[in-house]
Design a protein around this motif. Structure first.
Motif, PDB file in Angstrom:
ATOM      1  N   CYS A 328       1.121  -1.025   0.169  1.00  0.00           N
ATOM      2  CA  CYS A 328       0.041   0.072   0.368  1.00  0.00           C
ATOM      3  C   CYS A 328       0.930   1.264   0.192  1.00  0.00           C
ATOM      4  O   CYS A 328       2.472   1.175   0.848  1.00  0.00           O
ATOM      5  N   ASP A 329       0.627   2.383  -1.003  1.00  0.00           N
ATOM      6  CA  ASP A 329       1.172   3.560  -0.583  1.00  0.00           C
ATOM      7  C   ASP A 329       1.553   3.708   0.464  1.00  0.00           C
ATOM      8  O   ASP A 329       0.481   4.401   1.318  1.00  0.00           O
ATOM      9  N   THR A 330       2.556   4.329   1.735  1.00  0.00           N
ATOM     10  CA  THR A 330       2.541   4.340   2.908  1.00  0.00           C
ATOM     11  C   THR A 330       3.639   6.489   2.277  1.00  0.00           C
ATOM     12  O   THR A 330       4.178   6.626   3.530  1.00  0.00           O
ATOM     13  N   SER A 331       3.641   6.394   1.488  1.00  0.00           N
ATOM     14  CA  SER A 331       5.405   7.630   1.545  1.00  0.00           C
ATOM     15  C   SER A 331       4.498   8.676   2.480  1.00  0.00           C
ATOM     16  O   SER A 331       5.403   9.807   2.386  1.00  0.00           O
ATOM     17  N   ASP A 332       3.071   9.246   2.256  1.00  0.00           N
ATOM     18  CA  ASP A 332       2.949  10.397   3.031  1.00  0.00           C
ATOM     19  C   ASP A 332       2.651  10.197   4.465  1.00  0.00           C
ATOM     20  O   ASP A 332       2.032  10.522   5.132  1.00  0.00           O
ATOM     21  N   LEU A 333       3.290   8.927   5.205  1.00  0.00           N
ATOM     22  CA  LEU A 333       2.634   8.584   6.140  1.00  0.00           C
ATOM     23  C   LEU A 333       3.941   9.734   7.558  1.00  0.00           C
ATOM     24  O   LEU A 333       4.923   9.673   6.869  1.00  0.00           O
ATOM     25  N   VAL A 334       3.260   9.821   8.606  1.00  0.00           N
ATOM     26  CA  VAL A 334       3.518  10.841   9.167  1.00  0.00           C
ATOM     27  C   VAL A 334       4.213   9.943  10.339  1.00  0.00           C
ATOM     28  O   VAL A 334       3.565   9.571  11.123  1.00  0.00           O
ATOM     29  N   GLY A 335       5.625  10.871  10.827  1.00  0.00           N
ATOM     30  CA  GLY A 335       6.290  10.444  12.124  1.00  0.00           C
ATOM     31  C   GLY A 335       5.560  10.346  13.480  1.00  0.00           C
ATOM     32  O   GLY A 335       4.772  11.255  13.282  1.00  0.00           O
ATOM     33  N   ARG A 336       5.728   9.704  14.137  1.00  0.00           N
ATOM     34  CA  ARG A 336       4.736  10.311  15.398  1.00  0.00           C
ATOM     35  C   ARG A 336       5.970  10.459  16.610  1.00  0.00           C
ATOM     36  O   ARG A 336       6.278   9.551  17.765  1.00  0.00           O
ATOM     37  N   PRO A 337       6.607  11.391  16.909  1.00  0.00           N
ATOM     38  CA  PRO A 337       8.083  11.172  17.340  1.00  0.00           C
ATOM     39  C   PRO A 337       7.357  11.811  18.620  1.00  0.00           C
ATOM     40  O   PRO A 337       6.559  12.790  18.883  1.00  0.00           O
ATOM     41  N   PRO A 338       7.956  11.302  19.820  1.00  0.00           N
ATOM     42  CA  PRO A 338       7.625  12.002  21.389  1.00  0.00           C
ATOM     43  C   PRO A 338       8.006  12.932  21.535  1.00  0.00           C
ATOM     44  O   PRO A 338       9.317  13.884  20.865  1.00  0.00           O
ATOM     45  N   THR A 339       7.268  13.848  21.627  1.00  0.00           N
ATOM     46  CA  THR A 339       7.527  15.144  22.391  1.00  0.00           C
ATOM     47  C   THR A 339       7.012  15.544  23.919  1.00  0.00           C
ATOM     48  O   THR A 339       6.653  14.797  24.719  1.00  0.00           O
TER      49      THR A 339
END
Lengths: 592, 191
Positions: A328-339
């Motif tokens: 599946c196209d996952t190229s626009d998936l955005v990370g979830r960095p801890p904050t």
């Protein structure tokens, strides 16, 4: 009765059942929950948070020497801190049985490195056990205590994240009450002065010989005969992954007692199987020893030594099989960095630090490590617990020596300051560098989930206790310029930083405000009151400059369509940092 | 008995995936299965991605589910469904909670929340979409969203035979029992 327990919960139960009466640790993922689960056995066991792992182990050593069964737990990097007493205690041996847990972190989920602490058993020459599920984790605490008393040595129980944090079924047992052995004064045994230590050195080798026989006989190391075309030697969670892939199509030599290794058993196993695989996570600890015996085997040439192992990796490496996956196209998936959380008291400090030019910020281990991340980008280095203060000192000395006007600012949390930061601050006072040390006192040990520490006024088992006063401590160490500020008041933080940076001598700034996620104690309520509320943006006034967004608060959201900022009511606690950075006063606190 | 079944629950810190998996695992254990559950949370309390994995059957070895191995994937958040899609078997089932939690790069306006995620996934696998937040809110407490999703999981996996009400009574605080049982039933009905 059977219960579904994590490996950590199972170890705690094992500590209870083994008749241990003293347990100490410093919190650290993935080991933290072990002591938390021992703490409720208040009648039977003294459970304590120590300020660091060296202290935890040393206090357990003291308990063992006087004859009590004792226990210490730490994460993999914690053993580095405790290595000094560990190596000497390996020489003296014990009185009451004693177990040290090293919880290693293959895959580096929340640590600063990936180290395989099985090496410590070989290095310190102490026996080691490796559980492969929760039942074994519990049982092996009891086995380890027996081995400890039988062979007069501390025993390493080596776990990994996947054993610590996964749940499997455990049959519970009863506690064995053993009381305390008598203590007889015996400096020849317990004092590692050179004359005695030389004799102990010989005894260590004699002990290894005895343990070599034990490892061949113990049922902790056993064969599982199936088809003999493939033979697998494995330990810990790697054994479970191996069984997942090969099931009954291969034979196994399952090792639960892994230092010293049962070389005769290994030879016998190798002789009966056609192809021998050594399946282990991270380093080729067993493989190197097996190959050194001249036994042919396949291991790290097919299985990577980086990262957490799983069945897929084994399948790919040894069988060259891959499962079909959904594409599946996952190229626009955005990370979830801890904050840093909304309302985190560290935000105000990092926001002000990020605006300063010509400084190096040496950081430390804890939530404030997140000060490295975008959008604050405030922290330059993270090495290990306590290193911020001493690294800042070294950096400042070198900068000044070379005529560079850059200044060093160290940031360290309260718990980390007590851990090993105190020693470093002493070095600053003694060797006089004009560093700025910022102690971020959020009234708890934040990152690991709110454990008490010497500054909180409570013990692990819930007793009220002495609360260490950090400003007084810093002055006693030899720092003359100590200032306490509220990190949510940016002007206060800025003024304190400017003052400190103008000094030609060491200084300490303490930012004192409770962690936003922490349950407030009576002491906290007395001091800080009920400050929580809610902030709102007046969207007609907002000019979309994103200054507030740059504080990195996850409650703030830049809406691209309206080009204004919105505040999530669920997350916002009304800390008002955004209110103070807004140049057009578009944000206001609306509720208490 | 059965072959090993793999259940993957994914979401964002604070959504209650761990409690849902705890109830699920307890139920499976009491039904006589060997169960292993694994939490992967790292620094999740600080906004990270959280997954819990439950494996059950006659005998379970590895505590973790590899890529292409999950029989069902329940995603508590839309984007997380896409992140973990490759862990689902090609003929596995997907349950997506139509609920979005933007991550920090999205909040700061540097990245966009991916568009059309649900449609993209629907094209590839058997997908059920429900708005568990809305269902939970209608029941009176948005925080039972996780139990609504657990209910739909129970239905999708054909595990209705286990006495979940009893498990909930044993697992959650007394004052939340009634609410959670209602949420579980709603989840089972809405699938």
């Amino acid at each position: 009765m059977k219960k579904l327990l994590t490996g950590n919960e199972a170890v705690a139960r094992g500590v209870y059942e083994a008749g241990i009466t003293f347990a100490a640790a410093y919190p650290g993922t993935p080991s933290t929950e072990i002591l938390e689960n021992i703490a409720p056995y208040k009648e039977e066991i003294i459970a304590e948070w120590a300020p660091n792992e060296k202290v935890a182990l040393e206090s357990a050593i003291g308990a063992s020497i006087v004859g009590a069964r004792a226990f210490a737990a730490m994460k993999q990097v914690g053993v580095n801190v405790a290595a000094d007493p560990l190596f000497s205690f390996a020489y003296t041996g014990c009185n009451g049985g004693i177990v040290l847990v090293s919880a290693d972190e293959p895959g580096i989920h929340s640590s600063q490195n990936e180290q395989d602490n099985r090496m410590y058993a070989k290095f310190a020459k102490i026996p080691m056990l490796e559980p492969s599920n929760s039942q074994e984790a519990k049982d092996m605490v009891k086995d380890a205590i027996k081995i400890s008393e039988m062979y007069d040595t501390i025993v390493l129980l080596r776990m990994t994240t996947r054993i610590c944090h996964s749940k499997s079924l455990v049959e519970l047992g009863e506690r064995e009450e053993v009381g305390k052995k008598p203590y007889n004064k015996n400096p020849q045994k317990y004092a590692t002065t050179p004359a005695y230590a030389r004799k102990m050195r010989v005894r260590v080798e004699e002990r290894i010989k005895k343990l070599k026989s034990f490892t061949e006989e113990t049922p902790l190391n056993y064969f599982e005969w199936n088809k003999k075309k493939i033979g697998i030697i494995s330990s810990g969670v790697a054994y479970q992954h191996a069984k997942e892939v090969f099931g009954k199509s291969a034979s196994y030599l399952k090792l639960g007692f892994t230092f010293p290794l049962p070389m005769e058993k290994i030879k016998a196993f190798a002789a009966k199987v056609q192809t021998l695989y050594v399946i282990e996570e991270v380093e080729p600890y067993m493989e190197e020893q097996i190959k050194a015996m001249g036994i042919k085997c396949i291991g790290k040439e097919k299985i990577p030594n980086i990262g957490e192992l799983n069945a897929d990796i084994i399948r790919k490496g040894l069988l060259e099989e891959e499962k079909p996956l959904i594409e599946c196209d996952t190229s626009d998936l955005v990370g979830r960095p801890p904050t840093l959380c909304a309302g985190c008291p560290h935000r105000g400090l990092f926001y002000e630090l990020s605006k300063k030019k010509n400084i190096i910020v040496t950081g430390d281990i804890g939530c404030y490590g997140l000060g490295v991340a975008d959008p604050l980008n405030a922290v330059d280095t993270v090495i290990c617990m306590g290193a911020s203060v001493s690294a800042g000192h070294g950096a400042q000395k070198a900068l000044s020596k070379h005529g560079d006007h850059m200044r060093a600012v160290s940031v360290i949390g309260d718990s980390t300051f007590f851990h090993t930061g105190m020693n470093s601050l002493l070095d600053i006072a003694y060797n006089q560098s004009n560093t700025v040390t910022v102690i971020l006192d959020n009234r708890t040990t934040g990152m690991t989930g709110h454990q008490e520490n010497p500054g909180t006024g409570y013990t692990l088992q819930g007793e009220k206790t002495k609360e260490i006063d950090i400003p007084t401590l810093c002055r006693a160490i030899g720092i003359d310029h100590v200032k306490v500020v509220n990190p949510l008041k940016l002007e206060e933080v800025k003024t304190a930083l400017n003052e400190a940076l103008n000094l030609d001598e060491p200084s300490v700034i303490i930012t004192r405000w409770p962690c936003v996620l922490k349950k407030h104690s009576d002491l906290d309520i007395d001091e800080f009151g009920d400050y929580k509320g809610l902030c709102e943006v007046d969207k007609d006034q907002c000019i979309g400059c994103k200054k507030c967004i740059n504080t990195g608060c996850p409650a703030l959201h830049f809406d691209k369509e309206s080009k204004t900022v919105k505040i999530d009511k669920v997350q916002c606690v009304g800390c008002e940092v955004c209110v103070q950075v807004c140049p057009v006063h578009a944000i206001k606190k609306v509720g208490e | 008995m059965t072959e090993v079944k793999n259940i993957l629950l994914v979401g964002v810190g604070g959504q209650g995936t761990i409690l849902a998996s705890k109830i699920l695992s307890t139920g499976l254990m009491e039904a006589g299965y060997d169960v292993k559950m694994s939490e992967i949370h790292g620094m999740s309390q600080r906004g990270g991605s959280v997954t819990t994995q439950v494996r059950f059957g006659e005998e379970v070895y590895s505590p973790i589910i590899g890529k292409g191995e999950a029989d069902i994937l329940v995603s508590f958040e839309v984007m997380e469904a896409l992140r973990w899609l490759d862990h689902l078997k090609p003929n596995g089932k997907m349950v997506i909670n139509d609920y979005k939690i933007p991550s920090v790069p999205i909040l700061t306006g540097k990245k966009n929340y991916p568009k059309g995620v649900i449609d993209r996934i629907k094209e590839k696998v058997d997908t059920t979409v429900l708005n568990a937040a809305k269902i939970a809110e209608e029941l009176g407490n948005v925080r039972t969203m996780n139990i609504v999703l657990l209910g739909s999981l129970v239905k999708a996996m054909g595990l209705e035979g286990i006495d979940w009400e009893e498990i909930i009574q044993k697992t959650v605080k007394e004052k939340f029992v009634h609410m959670n049982i209602k949420a579980l039933k709603a989840g089972m009905e809405r699938l």
